[in-house]
Design a protein around this motif. Sequence first.
Motif, PDB file in Angstrom:
ATOM      1  N   ALA A  30       0.857  -1.192   0.000  1.00 16.22           N
ATOM      2  CA  ALA A  30       0.000   0.000   0.000  1.00 16.22           C
ATOM      3  C   ALA A  30       0.883   1.229   0.000  1.00 16.22           C
ATOM      4  O   ALA A  30       2.062   1.176   0.377  1.00 16.22           O
ATOM      5  CB  ALA A  30      -0.916   0.006   1.226  1.00 16.22           C
ATOM      6  N   ASP A  31       0.321   2.345  -0.435  1.00 23.00           N
ATOM      7  CA  ASP A  31       1.058   3.601  -0.360  1.00 23.00           C
ATOM      8  C   ASP A  31       1.111   4.054   1.094  1.00 23.00           C
ATOM      9  O   ASP A  31       0.115   3.952   1.817  1.00 23.00           O
ATOM     10  CB  ASP A  31       0.367   4.669  -1.208  1.00 23.00           C
ATOM     11  CG  ASP A  31       1.191   5.940  -1.293  1.00 23.00           C
ATOM     12  OD1 ASP A  31       2.113   5.991  -2.134  1.00 23.00           O
ATOM     13  OD2 ASP A  31       0.924   6.868  -0.501  1.00 23.00           O
ATOM     14  N   PRO A  32       2.236   4.561   1.561  1.00 25.70           N
ATOM     15  CA  PRO A  32       2.370   4.917   2.976  1.00 25.70           C
ATOM     16  C   PRO A  32       1.672   6.203   3.380  1.00 25.70           C
ATOM     17  O   PRO A  32       1.494   6.467   4.572  1.00 25.70           O
ATOM     18  CB  PRO A  32       3.883   5.045   3.159  1.00 25.70           C
ATOM     19  CG  PRO A  32       4.388   5.425   1.806  1.00 25.70           C
ATOM     20  CD  PRO A  32       3.512   4.681   0.837  1.00 25.70           C
ATOM     21  N   GLY A  33       1.288   7.043   2.406  1.00 25.49           N
ATOM     22  CA  GLY A  33       0.692   8.333   2.777  1.00 25.49           C
ATOM     23  C   GLY A  33       1.743   9.254   3.367  1.00 25.49           C
ATOM     24  O   GLY A  33       2.896   9.282   2.915  1.00 25.49           O
ATOM     25  N   SER A  34       1.376   9.985   4.399  1.00 25.66           N
ATOM     26  CA  SER A  34       2.323  10.900   5.035  1.00 25.66           C
ATOM     27  C   SER A  34       3.483  10.132   5.646  1.00 25.66           C
ATOM     28  O   SER A  34       3.300   9.099   6.298  1.00 25.66           O
ATOM     29  CB  SER A  34       1.626  11.719   6.126  1.00 25.66           C
ATOM     30  OG  SER A  34       2.589  12.487   6.843  1.00 25.66           O
ATOM     31  N   LEU A  35       4.691  10.655   5.455  1.00 21.81           N
ATOM     32  CA  LEU A  35       5.904  10.000   5.957  1.00 21.81           C
ATOM     33  C   LEU A  35       6.416  10.621   7.245  1.00 21.81           C
ATOM     34  O   LEU A  35       7.468  10.219   7.742  1.00 21.81           O
ATOM     35  CB  LEU A  35       6.999  10.063   4.886  1.00 21.81           C
ATOM     36  CG  LEU A  35       6.689   9.392   3.545  1.00 21.81           C
ATOM     37  CD1 LEU A  35       7.845   9.577   2.580  1.00 21.81           C
ATOM     38  CD2 LEU A  35       6.377   7.918   3.741  1.00 21.81           C
ATOM     39  N   ASP A  36       5.696  11.596   7.796  1.00 21.39           N
ATOM     40  CA  ASP A  36       6.137  12.220   9.046  1.00 21.39           C
ATOM     41  C   ASP A  36       6.127  11.164  10.147  1.00 21.39           C
ATOM     42  O   ASP A  36       5.061  10.666  10.533  1.00 21.39           O
ATOM     43  CB  ASP A  36       5.201  13.375   9.419  1.00 21.39           C
ATOM     44  CG  ASP A  36       5.724  14.197  10.595  1.00 21.39           C
ATOM     45  OD1 ASP A  36       6.392  13.618  11.480  1.00 21.39           O
ATOM     46  OD2 ASP A  36       5.452  15.413  10.628  1.00 21.39           O
ATOM     47  N   PRO A  37       7.293  10.786  10.679  1.00 24.90           N
ATOM     48  CA  PRO A  37       7.350   9.659  11.622  1.00 24.90           C
ATOM     49  C   PRO A  37       6.676   9.934  12.959  1.00 24.90           C
ATOM     50  O   PRO A  37       6.429   8.998  13.723  1.00 24.90           O
ATOM     51  CB  PRO A  37       8.857   9.426  11.803  1.00 24.90           C
ATOM     52  CG  PRO A  37       9.471  10.759  11.554  1.00 24.90           C
ATOM     53  CD  PRO A  37       8.626  11.386  10.465  1.00 24.90           C
ATOM     54  N   HIS A  38       6.382  11.191  13.248  1.00 17.42           N
ATOM     55  CA  HIS A  38       5.737  11.524  14.519  1.00 17.42           C
ATOM     56  C   HIS A  38       4.225  11.649  14.387  1.00 17.42           C
ATOM     57  O   HIS A  38       3.545  11.930  15.377  1.00 17.42           O
ATOM     58  CB  HIS A  38       6.318  12.825  15.082  1.00 17.42           C
ATOM     59  CG  HIS A  38       7.768  12.736  15.412  1.00 17.42           C
ATOM     60  ND1 HIS A  38       8.571  13.847  15.631  1.00 17.42           N
ATOM     61  CD2 HIS A  38       8.594  11.659  15.558  1.00 17.42           C
ATOM     62  CE1 HIS A  38       9.798  13.463  15.902  1.00 17.42           C
ATOM     63  NE2 HIS A  38       9.839  12.141  15.852  1.00 17.42           N
TER      64      HIS A  38
END
Length: 531
Positions: free
Chosen positions: A47-55
């Motif tokens: 699947a596409d991960p969407g937002s990659l902001d880890p927080h």
Amino acid sequence: MRSVRTIAAVSGLALALGACGSDPGSGGSAGGQQFADGKTFTMALGADPGSLDPHFTSLSVAALVDRFMYDSLVNSDPGGNQVAGLAQTWQGTTTSATYVLRKGVTCANGSPLTASVVADNINFVGDPKNGSSRIGVWVPPGATAKADDATGTVTVTSPAPASFLVRTVGGLPIVCDKGMKDRGILKQGGDGTGMFTLTEVVANDHYTFTRRKDYAWGPGDFKADQRGLPDTVVLKVVANESTAANLLLSKQANAAQIVGPDRQRLQAVKLFERQVEAPLGELWFNHKSGLPGSDEQVRKALVQALDLGELGNVVSSGNGKPATGLVAPGIGPCKQNTVEGNLPAHDLDAAKAALDTAGWTVGAGGVRTKDGRKLTVAIAYPTSLGSGMQAGVELAQKAWKGLGAEVTAKPVTDAEVGTAIVGGQLPWDATILPLGQPLPSGLVPYLSGPSAPQGVNFSGIDNPDYVAAVTEASAIAGTDGCEKWAAAEKAIFEHLDLVPFVNSTVPTFGQGAQFEFGDGALVPQSIRMLA
């Protein structure tokens, strides 16, 4: 069937079952295999991960992508042992933790990682006003950090006891200074100390990374001069599992997680394989007032109407194992079986009698009503988990219709899991949704406290017995508190707030590459390309 990648603690501490073996080391071969430098490693994502902001992400597919760009203070090796990450030493209690950073660590733009930047990460996530989805998962609410840049020391203080404080804070992905000041760049980019930098993004298609040649601070005793490290990594979005398997067999991909029937044909040709056990079948009920799930008698009847063993076999396509707790075996430090003997047995007659007693009477078309309201159940499920999950939902539909409920299925994408279910934007009554957490303490914000947008208790559970047991467990450091954590899980099961029934054995196959697992996912630093 697609891989288990919905709600996650994201980093996880799962062991790679069978992941032991020859260490590739710094030479040119291991186990008779020759390694080659300068190659491209291609991995299929379901699947596409969407937002990659880890927080701010709760999706494990995003966490996997982030592992290529970010490091944490402490890592786990394939045996589950804590090893150095950004920190060279660490120590602590239930209310304080101290980390001393490795020297020479730099961010992707070449700037040095300082203790102050690490402290900024912890303070940001720990402050409830910032709305991080990682609060309570990696950083306890209200926890604060102080930095001594001269000695490279970060000291964390928690306002409330936390059993695994050193381990949880140690798992937080650390964002560098530029990303902390401008979080917008993190949604489809990155700013970390990781081994790779993100160089191209085509949403829903692929994510391309380039290896940092100056990276020398990987997990444990990572050696930057070892052979076989890829120069480029391509994470390709492949929603269909059969397509991903075909890419492996045709040597167009080097790695893919294959959970469903295609795993048999990959195992038949003896591809490289690493496995982890992970939660798969977890039945949640929406506790919002006025919904069926807010009534414990209704929850019990719905569970009694299900043959959980049969449901687990269907959901896992026959490859699962009975759940033993909310943290899968081999992942967390506690070993108690909290499920066995603590869930009601399959008994359709008892389920019908319970609804009769609760005032739900059978009406027109066999649908039960109470006070003029029909017993309606909307069951949501992630489409990324494939045909097994869909078949399981259909089985639950049939069972609940036989009980007298009007049931509709609501398929959702992984992105919708975060925004619609966890984010509270989708009406739902029940959902089968795996929650992958490495520690029992990481479950707390999902099973208690505020719902969205203030928190991630998305099903609205309010269980005083659970909260009381958690309070006692949190005051005990490490594994000495496992009995109390077990009591907390049993309190959840007693009231049927959440019902785990099957775990999956999740294999990741390799073609033309080898790799290891730690923290519940593929370790980028372990990838070795074969000649």
